[in-house]
Motif scaffolding. Structure first.
Motif, short mmCIF file in Angstrom:
data_model
loop_
_atom_site.label_atom_id
_atom_site.label_comp_id
_atom_site.label_asym_id
_atom_site.label_seq_id
_atom_site.Cartn_x
_atom_site.Cartn_y
_atom_site.Cartn_z
N TYR A 46 0.81 -1.21 0.00
CA TYR A 46 0.00 0.00 0.00
C TYR A 46 0.85 1.26 0.00
O TYR A 46 0.48 2.27 -0.61
CB TYR A 46 -0.94 -0.02 1.21
CG TYR A 46 -1.85 -1.22 1.24
CD1 TYR A 46 -2.86 -1.38 0.30
CD2 TYR A 46 -1.69 -2.20 2.22
CE1 TYR A 46 -3.69 -2.49 0.32
CE2 TYR A 46 -2.52 -3.31 2.25
CZ TYR A 46 -3.51 -3.45 1.31
OH TYR A 46 -4.33 -4.55 1.32
N THR A 47 1.97 1.20 0.69
CA THR A 47 2.84 2.39 0.72
C THR A 47 3.36 2.71 -0.67
O THR A 47 3.37 3.87 -1.10
CB THR A 47 4.00 2.16 1.69
OG1 THR A 47 3.49 1.87 2.99
CG2 THR A 47 4.89 3.39 1.74
N LEU A 98 0.57 4.17 -2.69
CA LEU A 98 0.29 5.55 -2.33
C LEU A 98 1.39 6.48 -2.83
O LEU A 98 1.12 7.59 -3.33
CB LEU A 98 0.14 5.65 -0.81
CG LEU A 98 -0.36 6.99 -0.26
CD1 LEU A 98 -1.72 7.33 -0.84
CD2 LEU A 98 -0.43 6.96 1.26
N PHE A 158 -6.45 8.73 -8.01
CA PHE A 158 -6.77 8.93 -6.59
C PHE A 158 -8.23 8.57 -6.32
O PHE A 158 -8.54 7.87 -5.34
CB PHE A 158 -6.50 10.37 -6.17
CG PHE A 158 -5.16 10.59 -5.55
CD1 PHE A 158 -4.92 10.20 -4.23
CD2 PHE A 158 -4.13 11.15 -6.27
CE1 PHE A 158 -3.68 10.40 -3.66
CE2 PHE A 158 -2.89 11.35 -5.70
CZ PHE A 158 -2.66 10.98 -4.39
N ALA A 170 -8.68 5.48 -3.84
CA ALA A 170 -8.79 6.04 -2.49
C ALA A 170 -9.58 5.14 -1.53
O ALA A 170 -9.20 5.02 -0.36
CB ALA A 170 -9.41 7.43 -2.56
N LEU A 201 -7.20 2.38 -0.24
CA LEU A 201 -6.11 2.93 0.56
C LEU A 201 -6.63 3.55 1.85
O LEU A 201 -5.98 3.46 2.90
CB LEU A 201 -5.34 3.97 -0.27
CG LEU A 201 -4.60 3.41 -1.49
CD1 LEU A 201 -4.01 4.55 -2.32
CD2 LEU A 201 -3.48 2.47 -1.03
N MET A 202 -7.79 4.20 1.80
CA MET A 202 -8.36 4.81 3.00
C MET A 202 -8.74 3.74 4.01
O MET A 202 -8.62 3.95 5.23
CB MET A 202 -9.58 5.65 2.62
CG MET A 202 -9.99 6.66 3.65
SD MET A 202 -8.80 8.01 3.75
CE MET A 202 -9.38 8.86 5.22
N GLN A 230 -2.13 7.92 6.52
CA GLN A 230 -1.24 8.20 5.40
C GLN A 230 -2.01 8.65 4.17
O GLN A 230 -1.56 9.55 3.43
CB GLN A 230 -0.41 6.95 5.07
CG GLN A 230 0.56 6.53 6.15
CD GLN A 230 -0.08 5.61 7.19
OE1 GLN A 230 -1.30 5.65 7.41
NE2 GLN A 230 0.76 4.82 7.85
N THR A 231 -3.18 8.04 3.97
CA THR A 231 -3.99 8.43 2.81
C THR A 231 -4.50 9.86 2.97
O THR A 231 -4.49 10.65 2.01
CB THR A 231 -5.16 7.46 2.62
OG1 THR A 231 -4.66 6.13 2.51
CG2 THR A 231 -5.95 7.81 1.37
N ALA A 278 -1.78 12.18 2.20
CA ALA A 278 -1.56 12.26 0.75
C ALA A 278 -2.62 13.13 0.09
O ALA A 278 -2.31 13.94 -0.81
CB ALA A 278 -1.58 10.86 0.15
N LEU A 279 -3.87 12.99 0.56
CA LEU A 279 -4.94 13.82 -0.02
C LEU A 279 -4.70 15.29 0.29
O LEU A 279 -4.93 16.17 -0.55
CB LEU A 279 -6.29 13.37 0.53
CG LEU A 279 -6.72 11.93 0.16
CD1 LEU A 279 -8.05 11.60 0.82
CD2 LEU A 279 -6.84 11.77 -1.34
N HIS A 291 -10.96 6.31 11.18
CA HIS A 291 -11.19 6.73 9.80
C HIS A 291 -11.93 8.05 9.76
O HIS A 291 -11.59 8.94 8.96
CB HIS A 291 -11.98 5.66 9.04
CG HIS A 291 -11.20 4.41 8.78
ND1 HIS A 291 -11.00 3.44 9.74
CD2 HIS A 291 -10.56 3.97 7.66
CE1 HIS A 291 -10.28 2.45 9.22
NE2 HIS A 291 -10.00 2.75 7.95
#
Length: 987
Positions: A604-605, A608, A620, A624, A627-628, A634-635, A638-639, A664
């Motif tokens: 996943y890293t 991303l 994205f 997303a 990844l979310m 981290q997501t 990134a956003l 989340h």
């Protein structure tokens, strides 16, 4: 008309070169292509002149032909002017009892030497000189004791008057150095600049010397010199000298002494006096003669030499620049055998020959043959008819490169046409492929034959990679070549071949795609085999991987991948090569697959990081949710880093899929708050979603959000009704108060606020802009407070907080038991306020009365005001006397003609007033006098009414000191559209 003998001779000219049937056509892609040039390589032409007697000797140079005939005459002809020839009787200039043995013509064609030998003991050898511009032969006096057999001309000489330093070879083996100059003052002797006898090993016979020693090739024996050539080494002061005898070829090289730009060759021989005789090539022979020939390139530099001997022609490449230790001046020497003769022929050795670039043209007594210098094949044979007599000599013009053959009765010229035509084939047969390609005139069919032969040779030797490279340059069958390498299991060579073929392809998309897929399969198969053997860390594996990556990065491969990437992806997946699959998706910019493969591998890293580096919003949005779900913090980071590149509304599906977890939700709220605060996002869906998250998870943040959004219904970004319904469902009274107030439900909001907190209600009551509404809300608060507590102090504090309510407004809310003494102070204060208000109204009335009186007095004074206009007064616009036309006079003393003012005011009027002015002027001009005299309802004639209206528009203010002039204070004197024109007028 061609004679029967000429026809016979033409038929006798036979080309001996036959091409093998296997080479008549190429075996590659060039089908039915004629490879041979049918033009004869050597062709003969008889010259159209008849000598007066039998020809005995010939010399030609620079298109100047000299023939010696048996009747003692010289025939001279400038070939550029064939109609003008000259005959000279040479016997009267020489001693009797002598016989002509040779004639020599310098390269310029200006200096002729004729060598004579004694017929008996009473005669002496003699050398005679004849200049081209002269008809008188001159004897070279110091040559009387020498029988000259060969002349070494100076090819650097450009003078037509002097020969420059030259070398003479004699029948005794002596070498002489001299220089001859044409001298018109001496009739029978040639002027000799100098005469040197070069050093010898032994003194001349009898011990008699002439001006020094002589270089004696034969060491005292009469060894005739049959050839002399000397030339300067390019860009040096070195000279090299070739001397031949019937059995030996001597080489000399050294620095010449230069005097007056002329070399002295004597010094070259000094170094050979004390050294053993090593600088010669010996070939046994029983012949009394031999012949030396040089071939010159287009720059007149000698490149090759040939020496005619009894066993054959000794041939080599001249290379004086690489000469070491004076051992040899030539390389790649070989002995070329003479072609086998007919059984009836007694001649085995040619009488003479000339040298071309690739052939030796041999002369026998009755025929001429041409032999290839490369493979010694006989390529041409020309038999002569007895009618013309026996062949005497064959010579070559060193400057014009023409070849001449002379018989006793005729002179023939040979034309050489593209003698290099078959050189490529010969070099190819000798496996000298680079040279073969140089001589194939860029003919693709020839090049293909050479390449096929070279590739097959390398394949047979096991040099598969090099063979593959050359096969790729041929037109050989693609399938056949591939099978050749597959049969010997040479995968690397096959990759080389496919790679080269791929580089050469341009528009064949099908073949390009096939090669790319095949090469990919080969690389993947090799890598997979090494991995299965546990050699993934081996140098071989890394090298193949590096080559594979370079292959994938080729522009042609990248372009092809756009059409076949799905096939290649499946191919890599079938080999389980995920690493290369990811690399390929990156190369193809197929980022969707790159991220998908990383997510599939749970990297996943990496997925991303790839999304962040690509900055592609659609990817994205697509990835997303996954990844979310796995990396919320981290997501979210990134956003946030993407900022305005992403639309939060398009990320809602990703947020909705994982909003049940507190971690989340926290990250979602953090991202949405960042976007709202930094990029002023106004999307209602985003605000409604954020508000929902606040309602569900963070009530304090909800109240802060509502405060930030403000109390203006048109300015908030969320749905207020939705928010109010949501807050009511969750029992959030404080939020409901703010939302109800925002909707204008002030009384309902105030009631709800009183249930929560009186302070909240008070704050709410101050919000409306309508004082009456504020008063009602405060009265409601007062009623609630007084009815509930009957607290007089608290009621009095309400009066202080809101000046809109008075003591009399709240008294009804108290119970009947409360006495007036408790309200004495507030009541007195209220009465005092009323009294102050009455006094203020009186003062305002007095000020209004005074102002009205001042205005009336000003109006009365203005009516009685007058202005004196003199005869000399002029219009402020046109400077013409004012009284000549109707005019306007303003209180400011500015005066204008009515038409001038009208013209000045019209452009600056508003469109509506300008249109009205135009209409009034039209009515005034169109209506008749009767209509204009009609009295209107105002009691004035229509003409006066119209004029008054025009005056109101035009003369409402002075054009110089009115509001228009103030408005134009920042207007430029020259309009923008007139600037260029005005500037040109001022230039």
């Amino acid at each position: 008309m061609t004679s029967i003998f000429d026809q016979y001779e033409q038929a006798s000219q036979v080309s001996q070169r036959s091409v093998p049937a296997s080479e008549q056509m190429t075996s590659s892609g060039y089908i039915n292509m004629q490879l041979n040039d049918n033009t004869p390589m050597f062709s003969k032409q008889k010259m159209n002149f008849n000598p007066s007697d039998l020809i005995t000797h010939v010399a030609v140079s620079s298109d100047f032909l000299v023939l010696a005939m048996a009747n003692g005459k010289l025939f001279r002809l400038d070939l550029k002017m064939p109609d003008q020839h000259e005959e000279i009787q040479y016997t009267k200039f020489v001693q009797p009892n002598t016989k002509l043995t040779s004639i020599f013509l310098d390269p310029l064609g200006y200096h002729l030497l004729m060598a004579f030998t004694a017929r008996n003991k009473d005669g002496n050898p003699e050398l005679v000189y004849l200049h081209r511009k002269s008809s008188k032969l001159k004897t070279v006096t110091k040559s009387r004791n020498y029988e000259v057999t060969e002349v070494g001309w100076n090819y650097d000489n450009r003078s037509t008057v002097t020969t420059g330093p030259i070398l003479l070879g004699t029948s005794q083996g002596h070498i002489l150095e001299t220089e001859l100059e044409a001298d018109s003052d001496k009739m029978f002797t040639a002027s000799q600049q100098y005469w040197r006898q070069l050093p010898n090993y032994l003194p001349i016979y009898g011990g008699k010397e002439i001006d020094g020693l002589i270089f004696d090739i034969g060491k005292g024996t009469d060894t005739p010199i049959t050839g002399i050539q000397f030339h300067r080494v390019s860009n040096t002061s070195k000279y090299f000298i070739f001397v031949t005898t019937p059995t030996r070829l001597y080489q000399f090289i050294g620095h010449a002494m230069i005097t007056d730009d002329k070399p002295s060759l004597q010094s070259i021989f000094y170094s050979y006096l004390t050294t053993p005789e090593t600088g010669f090539q010996e070939i046994p022979s029983t012949l009394k003669y031999s012949k030396l020939q040089f071939y010159f390139d287009k720059t007149n530099t000698p490149k090759t030499f040939a020496w005619l001997t009894e066993p054959g022609i000794f041939y080599g490449q001249l290379d004086p620049t690489s000469q070491q230790n004076s051992n040899s001046l030539f390389t790649q020497s070989e002995l070329i055998n003479y072609p086998s003769d007919d059984a009836n022929s007694k001649e085995t050795t040619p009488i003479s020959f000339v040298l071309t670039e690739f052939h030796a043209v041999l002369m026998y007594s009755d025929r001429v043959k041409a032999v290839s210098l490369l493979n010694q094949d006989l390529v041409y044979e020309d038999k002569y008819s007895e009618v013309h007599g026996k062949l005497k000599n064959i010579v070559k013009d060193p400057i014009r490169r023409t070849i001449w053959a002379v018989t006793g009765n005729a002179v023939f010229r040979y034309k050489v046409s593209r003698e290099e035509r078959n050189v490529w084939r010969i070099y190819s047969d000798k496996e000298q492929f680079d040279l073969a390609k140089q001589y194939c005139q860029n003919n693709p069919a020839f090049i293909d034959i050479i390449n096929v032969k070279q590739a097959e040779l390398l394949f047979g030797k096991g040099d598969y990679d090099r063979s593959a490279e050359i096969y790729a340059e041929t037109q050989s069958s693609f399938e056949t070549v591939c099978l050749k390498f597959l049969e010997v299991e040479q995968v690397n060579a096959l990759k080389v071949y496919l790679g080269k073929r791929l580089d050469a392809l341009e528009d064949d998309k099908t073949l390009i795609s096939m090669i790319v897929i095949w090469m990919t399969e080969l690389y993947l198969s090799q890598l997979g085999t090494l991995r299965r053997k546990g050699n993934a860390d081996a140098q071989e594996y890394h090298q193949i991987q590096s080559d594979f990556e370079v292959f994938l990065l080729q522009p042609k491969v990248v372009k092809c991948m756009q059409h076949i990437k799905s096939v290649v992806y499946d191919l890599m997946s079938s080999h389980g090569d995920k690493q290369n699959l990811i690399k390929l998706t990156v190369i193809n910019e197929d980022y969707e697959n790159v991220v998908a493969q990383n997510i599939y591998k749970k990297s996943y890293t990496e997925a991303l990081n790839m999304l962040m580096s690509l900055k592609k919003s659609d990817l994205f949005y697509q990835f997303a949710p996954a990844l979310m779900e796995e990396m919320p913090k981290q997501t979210a980071n990134a956003l946030i880093d993407q900022g305005p590149l992403l639309s939060p509304s398009k990320l809602l599906p990703a947020f909705l899929s994982c909003e049940n977890d507190k971690a989340h939700v926290t990250e979602i709220i953090r991202y949405l708050e960042f976007m709202l605060q930094n990029f002023n996002v106004k999307d209602r869906a985003i605000h409604n979603y954020l508000l929902t998250l606040y309602v569900e998870h963070d009530h304090l943040a909800l109240m802060r959000y509502l405060v930030r959004q403000g109390q203006e219904l048109s300015m908030v970004n969320y749905d207020v009704h939705y928010a109010l319904r949501l807050c009511r469902e969750k029992g959030l009274s404080e939020a409901c108060v703010k939302l109800s107030a925002l909707l204008g439900l002030w009384e309902s909001a105030a009631e709800l606020a009183l249930d929560v907190d009186v302070a909240l209600a008070k704050g709410l009551a101050d919000l409306p802009d309508d004082p009456a509404l504020q008063r009602r809300l405060w009265l409601g608060i007062a009623e609630h407070v007084i009815t509930k507590n009957q607290d007089i102090k608290e009621a009095m504090s309400l009066l202080e907080e809101c000046p809109l309510i008075k003591i009399e407004d709240i008294l009804p809310f108290f119970s009947d038991v409360v006495t007036i003494n408790h309200f004495r102070e507030p009541i007195c204060q209220s009465l005092q306020e009323y009294n102050n208000q009455i006094e203020e109204l009186k003062a305002e009335m007095e000020d209004a009365t005074k102002s009205a009186e001042y205005v009336r007095n000003a109006i009365q004074s203005f009516r009685n005001r007058s202005v004196l206009v003199s005869v000399g007064d002029a219009c402020c616009l046109c400077d013409i006397a004012l009284l000549l036309r109707p005019f306007y006079l303003f209180p400011c003393a500015h005066r204008f003609h009515s038409d001038c003012l009208l013209a000045e005011m019209a452009p600056i009027l508003a469109p509506a007033r300008r249109n009205k002015l135009t209409d009034l002027q039209r009515q005034l001009a169109v209506l008749s006098n009767i209509e204009l005299s009609t009295v209107t309802s105002t009691g004035l004639p229509l003409r006066e009414v119209l004029k008054n209206e025009i005056d109101d528009i035009v003369a409402s203010e002075c054009v110089f000191c009115g509001e228009h002039m103030i408005a134009c204070i920042d207007k430029p004197f020259i309009a923008d559209e007139d600037w260029d024109r005005v500037m040109k007028e001022w230039e």
